[in-house]
Design a protein around this motif. Structure first.
Motif, PDB file in Angstrom:
ATOM      1  N   ARG A   2      10.122 -62.039  62.140  1.00  0.00           N
ATOM      2  CA  ARG A   2      11.099 -63.120  62.217  1.00  0.00           C
ATOM      3  C   ARG A   2      10.975 -63.988  60.980  1.00  0.00           C
ATOM      4  O   ARG A   2       9.901 -64.163  60.429  1.00  0.00           O
ATOM      5  CB  ARG A   2      10.838 -63.966  63.469  1.00  0.00           C
ATOM      6  CG  ARG A   2      10.999 -63.211  64.762  1.00  0.00           C
ATOM      7  CD  ARG A   2      12.302 -63.383  65.453  1.00  0.00           C
ATOM      8  NE  ARG A   2      12.840 -64.708  65.327  1.00  0.00           N
ATOM      9  CZ  ARG A   2      13.159 -65.465  66.354  1.00  0.00           C
ATOM     10  NH1 ARG A   2      12.949 -65.049  67.571  1.00  0.00           N
ATOM     11  NH2 ARG A   2      13.695 -66.635  66.165  1.00  0.00           N
ATOM     12  N   ASP A  75      19.122 -60.206  64.763  1.00  0.00           N
ATOM     13  CA  ASP A  75      18.203 -59.784  63.710  1.00  0.00           C
ATOM     14  C   ASP A  75      18.659 -58.518  62.990  1.00  0.00           C
ATOM     15  O   ASP A  75      19.126 -57.572  63.625  1.00  0.00           O
ATOM     16  CB  ASP A  75      16.803 -59.534  64.293  1.00  0.00           C
ATOM     17  CG  ASP A  75      16.161 -60.815  64.782  1.00  0.00           C
ATOM     18  OD1 ASP A  75      15.711 -61.596  63.930  1.00  0.00           O
ATOM     19  OD2 ASP A  75      16.141 -61.042  66.009  1.00  0.00           O
ATOM     20  N   ALA A  77      16.998 -56.137  59.631  1.00  0.00           N
ATOM     21  CA  ALA A  77      15.901 -55.998  58.671  1.00  0.00           C
ATOM     22  C   ALA A  77      16.143 -54.791  57.789  1.00  0.00           C
ATOM     23  O   ALA A  77      16.617 -53.751  58.245  1.00  0.00           O
ATOM     24  CB  ALA A  77      14.560 -55.855  59.404  1.00  0.00           C
ATOM     25  N   SER A  79      14.326 -52.519  54.434  1.00  0.00           N
ATOM     26  CA  SER A  79      13.124 -52.212  53.662  1.00  0.00           C
ATOM     27  C   SER A  79      13.540 -51.458  52.398  1.00  0.00           C
ATOM     28  O   SER A  79      14.325 -50.520  52.470  1.00  0.00           O
ATOM     29  CB  SER A  79      12.177 -51.349  54.503  1.00  0.00           C
ATOM     30  OG  SER A  79      11.000 -51.092  53.794  1.00  0.00           O
ATOM     31  N   SER A  94      10.698 -56.207  51.738  1.00  0.00           N
ATOM     32  CA  SER A  94      11.611 -56.106  52.871  1.00  0.00           C
ATOM     33  C   SER A  94      12.327 -57.430  53.085  1.00  0.00           C
ATOM     34  O   SER A  94      11.829 -58.494  52.728  1.00  0.00           O
ATOM     35  CB  SER A  94      10.857 -55.708  54.139  1.00  0.00           C
ATOM     36  OG  SER A  94       9.851 -56.659  54.434  1.00  0.00           O
ATOM     37  N   ALA A  96      14.397 -59.804  55.987  1.00  0.00           N
ATOM     38  CA  ALA A  96      14.653 -60.047  57.406  1.00  0.00           C
ATOM     39  C   ALA A  96      15.682 -61.155  57.519  1.00  0.00           C
ATOM     40  O   ALA A  96      15.496 -62.248  56.986  1.00  0.00           O
ATOM     41  CB  ALA A  96      13.364 -60.445  58.118  1.00  0.00           C
ATOM     42  N   HIS A  98      17.756 -63.480  60.191  1.00  0.00           N
ATOM     43  CA  HIS A  98      17.755 -63.943  61.581  1.00  0.00           C
ATOM     44  C   HIS A  98      18.955 -64.857  61.776  1.00  0.00           C
ATOM     45  O   HIS A  98      19.181 -65.775  60.988  1.00  0.00           O
ATOM     46  CB  HIS A  98      16.462 -64.678  61.932  1.00  0.00           C
ATOM     47  CG  HIS A  98      16.445 -65.174  63.336  1.00  0.00           C
ATOM     48  ND1 HIS A  98      16.367 -64.322  64.416  1.00  0.00           N
ATOM     49  CD2 HIS A  98      16.556 -66.422  63.845  1.00  0.00           C
ATOM     50  CE1 HIS A  98      16.399 -65.032  65.530  1.00  0.00           C
ATOM     51  NE2 HIS A  98      16.516 -66.307  65.212  1.00  0.00           N
TER      52      HIS A  98
END
Length: 146
Positions: A2, A75, A77, A79, A94, A96, A98
């Motif tokens: 997160r 969410d 994500a 990479s 990476s 992320a 939110h």
């Protein structure tokens, strides 16, 4: 991971968007949505475990990512699998995203780019780039809902 768990010194930012959370989510999870805010070329599969190739505007450089998570509507994500810019500094980093729905039906979008730290040569340019991308996401979402 997160966004709120971002290690100190890595790129993190938040932006408030006057648009519904599902609309902002679509800008991160559909090819058409990403193309609305990414200034270079984008191709590939935005589904979970899919791969996307981001071309860098006015350059031959590119970044290839894997979509490692896609949880509607909160969410997303990514990479980095391959990176040709700045000597490949984004490799093994990476991102992320939110999304949090606010009471007024707007969205708080947070981004954390793990591995993008001030120790990297690209940090200033890349942080500025992410700041601009977040503004472009906001503009795309708000113009679509307005």
């Amino acid at each position: 991971m997160r966004v709120e768990e971002a290690p100190e010194g890595t790129y993190s930012s938040r932006i408030h968007i006057q648009a519904p959370v599902d609309q902002v989510f679509a800008l991160l999870t559909t090819l058409e949505g990403i193309q609305a805010w990414w200034k270079g070329s984008v191709s590939g599969d935005p589904a979970e475990l899919g791969e996307l190739r981001f071309g860098i505007h006015d350059s031959d450089d590119y970044t290839r990512i894997e979509v490692t998570a896609r949880v509607f509507p909160t969410d997303v994500a990514w990479s980095v699998l391959e990176d040709s810019g700045y000597g490949g500094e984004w490799l093994n980093t990476s991102m992320a995203f939110h999304l949090q729905e606010e009471l007024d039906a707007s969205t708080l979008l947070s981004l954390h780019h793990q591995g993008l730290t001030p120790l990297l040569d690209c940090y200033a340019d890349c942080a500025s780039g992410w700041d601009q991308h977040l503004q472009d996401i906001k503009q795309a979402a708000e113009s679509a809902s307005g």
